[in-house]
Write an enzyme that holds these catalytic residues in place. Structure first.
Site, PDB file in Angstrom:
ATOM      1  N   LYS A 287       7.184   3.454   7.604  1.00 54.13           N
ATOM      2  CA  LYS A 287       7.558   2.166   8.201  1.00 54.13           C
ATOM      3  C   LYS A 287       7.386   2.239   9.720  1.00 54.13           C
ATOM      4  O   LYS A 287       7.479   3.319  10.298  1.00 54.13           O
ATOM      5  CB  LYS A 287       9.038   1.880   7.910  1.00 54.13           C
ATOM      6  N   ARG A 361      11.627   0.288  -6.654  1.00 53.87           N
ATOM      7  CA  ARG A 361      11.252   0.003  -8.046  1.00 53.87           C
ATOM      8  C   ARG A 361      10.971   1.287  -8.816  1.00 53.87           C
ATOM      9  O   ARG A 361      11.174   1.354 -10.029  1.00 53.87           O
ATOM     10  CB  ARG A 361      10.058  -0.964  -8.074  1.00 53.87           C
TER      11      ARG A 361
HETATM   12  N1  BES Z   1      13.958  -1.140   1.364  1.00 52.67           N
HETATM   13  C1  BES Z   1      12.747  -1.854   1.498  1.00 52.67           C
HETATM   14  C2  BES Z   1      12.947  -3.374   1.502  1.00 52.67           C
HETATM   15  C3  BES Z   1      13.661  -3.978   2.663  1.00 52.67           C
HETATM   16  C4  BES Z   1      12.963  -4.464   3.732  1.00 52.67           C
HETATM   17  C5  BES Z   1      15.021  -4.134   2.632  1.00 52.67           C
HETATM   18  C6  BES Z   1      13.619  -5.070   4.770  1.00 52.67           C
HETATM   19  C7  BES Z   1      15.685  -4.751   3.667  1.00 52.67           C
HETATM   20  C8  BES Z   1      14.979  -5.222   4.738  1.00 52.67           C
HETATM   21  C9  BES Z   1      11.809  -1.532   0.352  1.00 52.67           C
HETATM   22  O1  BES Z   1      11.861  -0.248  -0.120  1.00 52.67           O
HETATM   23  C10 BES Z   1      10.424  -1.757   0.857  1.00 52.67           C
HETATM   24  O2  BES Z   1      10.025  -1.051   1.744  1.00 52.67           O
HETATM   25  N2  BES Z   1       9.738  -2.736   0.295  1.00 52.67           N
HETATM   26  C11 BES Z   1       8.427  -3.060   0.704  1.00 52.67           C
HETATM   27  C12 BES Z   1       7.624  -3.331  -0.535  1.00 52.67           C
HETATM   28  C13 BES Z   1       6.159  -3.458  -0.296  1.00 52.67           C
HETATM   29  C14 BES Z   1       5.587  -2.128   0.153  1.00 52.67           C
HETATM   30  C15 BES Z   1       5.511  -3.930  -1.566  1.00 52.67           C
HETATM   31  C16 BES Z   1       8.488  -4.296   1.596  1.00 52.67           C
HETATM   32  O3  BES Z   1       9.277  -5.194   1.330  1.00 52.67           O
HETATM   33  O4  BES Z   1       7.759  -4.322   2.576  1.00 52.67           O
HETATM   34 MN    MN Z   2      10.659   1.064   1.003  1.00 50.24          MN
END
Ligand code: BES
Ligand code: MN
Ligand code: ZN
Length: 507
Positions: A287, A361
């Site tokens: 990230k 997931r």
């Molecule tokens: N934990 C994150 C989602 C998230 C993002 C929670 C912002 C709270 C605030 C999750 O694991 C994630 O990174 N999801 C990705 C999925 C994508 C790679 C398909 C996302 O939402 O960008």
């Molecule tokens: Mn994630």
């Protein structure tokens, strides 16, 4: 928790630092009219000059030293009479309590004049004790929440803190009902507060092992069972998807299973599953740095699951409930999974990991498969799964996606009742198709152009739910707040605990 008691007393003479009262969007009536008289029409004047009009969460503060038993009063708006439900009472109570704390009062008394200031429309038959008293306590206790465990005490400038709440009843005859309502609310708030504490701990404290310990301590205290599966147990169960995520971290993963039996032995349980990623760096699909600290909250679903089991047990609900928390970090260590890797989940399905940041997931997949052994009457998972849910709903509701419309509907109703709102998104077949991989059974992200990130996240989970009635709640937009709400201060909100308790009570 702040100490709370119920008293029947003369409202005008009750001794306290700050008395919190409520007003509709109408000129002072009943008790407020009497007080207005004592104050030489100060309230009427405030209405006339539009400084205070009784609008929801507006507040009017005034010193009443020598005129009443209290030192000060705060009158909080409840809005229009027809709109007053428990949620408005919770909000107004939180607003009043926080205003009193800001003014450095220590003891507050709260009184809602049910004759003149909005009794909520209807209270459910499942509610034990006064719903008004319960809502007043919830608003104040949850609004006054602070997490100071990592702050050194400041002797010169100690923070202002309320240390006593008294809920006032208009007559002795109401006391019993009020006390019951307050007792229920206190148990619920204790669980919400424990959940928020778990959420707030930084990830170097709140590791998967820490979560497991917290669950076990809670379970012992509330006489429920809790077992923690270790990495070797997960290996035996072939939880390759969860173990894949855990491989990037030095912190060993934990798989927490809590069981509460309040129903008949043969009653099928409701199984609640919470995502317990104690820190989400994204893994090799790292990230960006800005705001990454917030990913300590990626275990919010897990914290909510532990908190819900605590509340269910302390309220002694007559249902069987199982709570499951797959807990791990998502780190980019030397053994971490890489984009393109293929994992095999515990039901044998293969998963092409195209983005290691879609890890929630992956861990939920194995947890959902594990949950099927309970033949659940409902399977509910809560997860901070997708940033996309913030695009769809902002921070005003969590998304609900499921395979059983009755279950989803019941959850939505509980969301409305508790102010932890849900909005349903459709699980169209096209989205399920979009999760099919070219070289494995599934892929953990869909191709560009499919869109609907929250739904495709849910669609990925569906093959792991068997034929059990299932609802997935994406709480990524609501698990914590950066803009405080009347009874949700900045930080972890425990979103879902009160909603699930309402749902379980109604079963
Ligand atoms: N934990 C994150 C989602 C998230 C993002 C929670 C912002 C709270 C605030 C999750 O694991 C994630 O990174 N999801 C990705 C999925 C994508 C790679 C398909 C996302 O939402 O960008
Ligand atoms: Mn994630
Ligand atoms: Zn995550």
């Amino acid at each position: 928790m702040i100490q709370t008691s119920v008293k029947a007393d003369d409202i005008l003479k009750h001794k306290t630092d700050c008395l919190i009262l409520f007003s509709l969007e109408t000129k002072p009536a009943g008790l407020l009219k009497q007080i207005d008289g004592l104050l030489n029409g100060a309230l009427t004047a405030a209405f006339q000059s539009k400084r205070f009009e009784g609008k929801l969460n507006q507040a009017f503060q005034q010193s009443v030293r020598g005129l009443m038993g209290a030192d000060s009063i705060i009158v909080v708006g409840l809005g229009k009479s027809k709109d007053v439900k428990e949620e408005q009472i919770r909000q107004a109570s939180g607003t009043g309590a926080k205003a009193a704390e800001k003014s450095r009062h220590r003891k507050i008394a709260i009184f809602l004049d049910e004759k003149n200031a909005g009794k909520p429309a209807k209270s459910k038959k499942t509610q034990i004790g006064s719903p008004v008293a319960a809502a007043l306590v919830e608003g104040a206790q949850l609004g006054l929440y602070h997490f100071d465990q990592y702050k050194s005490p400041d002797k010169d400038d100690p923070p202002s803190r309320i240390n006593e709440i008294t809920v006032l009843a208009s007559s002795k005859s109401k006391m019993k009902d009020y006390q019951k309502g307050v007792d229920q609310a206190e148990k619920l708030c204790e669980a919400v507060i424990a959940t928020r504490d778990l959420q707030h701990h930084p990830s170097n404290t709140a590791t998967p092992a820490f979560l497991a310990k917290a669950a076990q301590t809670m379970a012992r205290k509330h006489k429920i069972t809790c077992k923690v599966l270790e990495k070797k147990d997960m290996e035996k169960l072939k939880m390759g998807s969860l173990l894949g995520v855990a491989r990037g971290s030095h912190e060993p993963p934990k798989f927490i299973v809590m069981e509460y039996k309040g129903g008949k032995a043969k009653d099928k349980p409701v199984v609640i599953i919470g995502k317990g990623v104690t820190f989400d760096t994204g893994g090799i699909s790292l990230k960006p740095g800005a705001g990454m600290d917030e990913m300590k909250f990626d275990m919010s679903g897990g914290a909510v699951t532990i908190g819900t089991l605590q509340a269910v047990a302390s309220l002694k609900l007559k249902v069987n409930v199982v709570g499951i928390v797959p807990a791990t970090e998502n780190m980019p260590g030397g053994s971490a999974i890489k984009p393109g890797d293929i994992l095999t989940a515990s039901n044998g399905k293969t998963i092409e990991v195209l983005n290691t940041d879609a890890e929630g997931r992956l861990i939920l997949a194995d947890a959902l498969v594990y949950a099927q052994r309970y033949k659940p009457k409902a399977l509910i998972d809560l997860a901070t799964l997708t940033g996309a849910v913030i695009m769809a709903l902002g921070h005003q509701a969590a998304a609900a996606v499921g395979t059983d419309s009755k279950l989803v509907q019941k959850l939505i109703e509980s969301g409305d009742a508790t102010g932890e709102r849900l909005w349903e998104l459709p699980l169209y077949e096209e989205f399920e198709k979009a999760t099919k991989s070219d070289i494995a059974d599934l892929k953990n992200i869909t191709s560009k152009g499919v869109g609907a990130g929250t739904i495709t996240g849910a669609a990925f989970l569906k093959p792991f739910t068997g034929d059990f009635p299932w609802a997935h709640l994406d709480i990524a937009g609501t698990a914590w707040t950066s803009n405080e709400k009347p009874y949700v201060p900045k930080g972890g909100s425990a979103y879902g605990v009160r909603l699930l308790i309402d749902y379980l009570k109604n079963l």
